[in-house]
Design an enzyme around this catalytic site. Structure first.
Site, PDB file in Angstrom:
ATOM      1  N   LEU A   1     -20.875  41.541  10.356  1.00 14.40           N
ATOM      2  CA  LEU A   1     -20.500  40.378   9.537  1.00 14.40           C
ATOM      3  C   LEU A   1     -19.987  40.823   8.175  1.00 14.40           C
ATOM      4  CD1 LEU A   1     -23.286  37.725  10.277  1.00 14.40           C
ATOM      5  CD2 LEU A   1     -21.044  38.003  11.346  1.00 14.40           C
TER       6      LEU A   1
ATOM      7  N   GLN B   1     -27.119  40.385   6.779  1.00 16.13           N
ATOM      8  CA  GLN B   1     -26.567  39.487   5.752  1.00 16.13           C
ATOM      9  C   GLN B   1     -26.801  38.037   6.208  1.00 16.13           C
ATOM     10  OE1 GLN B   1     -25.950  40.016   2.782  1.00 16.13           O
ATOM     11  NE2 GLN B   1     -24.369  38.742   1.916  1.00 16.13           N
ATOM     12  N   ILE B   2     -27.579  37.313   5.418  1.00 17.06           N
ATOM     13  CA  ILE B   2     -27.910  35.943   5.849  1.00 17.06           C
ATOM     14  C   ILE B   2     -26.626  35.156   6.080  1.00 17.06           C
ATOM     15  CG2 ILE B   2     -30.216  35.868   4.781  1.00 17.06           C
ATOM     16  CD1 ILE B   2     -28.887  33.895   2.696  1.00 17.06           C
ATOM     17  N   HIS B   3     -26.662  34.292   7.084  1.00 18.17           N
ATOM     18  CA  HIS B   3     -25.471  33.496   7.416  1.00 18.17           C
ATOM     19  C   HIS B   3     -25.902  32.136   7.927  1.00 18.17           C
ATOM     20  CE1 HIS B   3     -26.578  36.300  10.647  1.00 18.17           C
ATOM     21  NE2 HIS B   3     -26.341  35.300  11.476  1.00 18.17           N
ATOM     22  N   LEU B   4     -25.301  31.123   7.327  1.00 19.20           N
ATOM     23  CA  LEU B   4     -25.561  29.740   7.735  1.00 19.20           C
ATOM     24  C   LEU B   4     -24.596  29.387   8.857  1.00 19.20           C
ATOM     25  CD1 LEU B   4     -26.717  26.831   7.209  1.00 19.20           C
ATOM     26  CD2 LEU B   4     -24.849  26.545   5.565  1.00 19.20           C
TER      27      LEU B   4
END
Ligand code: AMP
Ligand code: ZN
Length: 200
Positions: free
Chosen positions: A31, A115-118
């Site tokens: 990502l 990596q945080i992902h909404l």
């Protein structure tokens, strides 16, 4: 990232053959690379990047990522509340461009990618990339944490409760169930055929 709930090959994003990759080029970092891929870019500003999910599980499936490095949900603290609310708002604004579609906004309890992902995902689930029970259950059971719930939890407790690996596995292997009605499909092709009835 939790390596023992392996979903990497589900998205064709990992390579099981060939030489070992360095961690920088590891599939779970994909990502971070996609954040600067013009082919996937939808929108960006100084705080966030929105990309198209490379293996969309519905007609419309986007990921909102912070520019700031936040590797996982357990790295979150109250200082991130404003950013998470902003990510949610940007997701809502994007979904509003598709008024004919219903959307959910949320995070996988045990994400496979760093990596945080909404996830901003339309609820038709009409996509050839939606193939497995794990895919289905990751978006339709409590494995999918609604963004407003996550924000509320962070506000109240100062952190995000982590799901045990065992509970994660259990949720992903739950029997198939339609997300809109009582229908209990026999298998994924049967579910996918059924889902088309909810689109008309
Ligand atoms: P998860 O980490 O489980 O929340 O989901 C990761 C999401 O990223 C999935 O919906 C994948 O389809 C998507 N994905 C995997 N690799 C890439 C990539 N290199 N670029 C964009 N999206 C990706
Ligand atoms: Zn149904």
């Amino acid at each position: 990232m939790n390596s023992s709930i392996k979903r990497k090959n589900d998205d064709d994003s990992g390579s099981s053959t060939g030489p070992k990759k360095s961690f920088k080029g590891h599939w779970s970092q994909g990502l971070l690379q996609s954040m600067s891929d013009p082919a996937l870019l939808v929108e960006k500003d100084e705080k966030i990047v929105i990309i198209k999910d490379k293996y969309p599980k519905a007609k419309y499936h986007f990921l909102v990522l912070p520019q700031e490095c936040i590797p996982d949900l357990k790295s979150l603290n109250s200082s991130h509340l404003k950013l998470l609310k902003y990510m949610h708002k940007k997701g809502e604004n994007l979904a509003a461009q598709y008024p004919g579609s219903e959307f959910r906004f949320g995070y996988h309890a045990i994400p496979s990618m760093s990596q945080i992902h909404l996830h901003v995902i339309s609820q038709d689930f009409n996509s050839p990339c939606l193939k497995t029970k794990k895919h289905w259950n990751s978006f339709t059971t409590s494995y999918f944490i609604d963004s407003d719930m996550l924000i509320q939890q962070l506000k109240e407790k100062g952190n995000v409760k982590s799901l045990s690996e065992a509970n994660g596995k259990q949720l992903l292997s739950e029997p198939l169930k339609c997300h809109k009605c009582d229908f209990v499909p026999k298998n994924m092709p049967n579910l996918k055929e059924h889902l088309l009835k909810h689109i008309e």
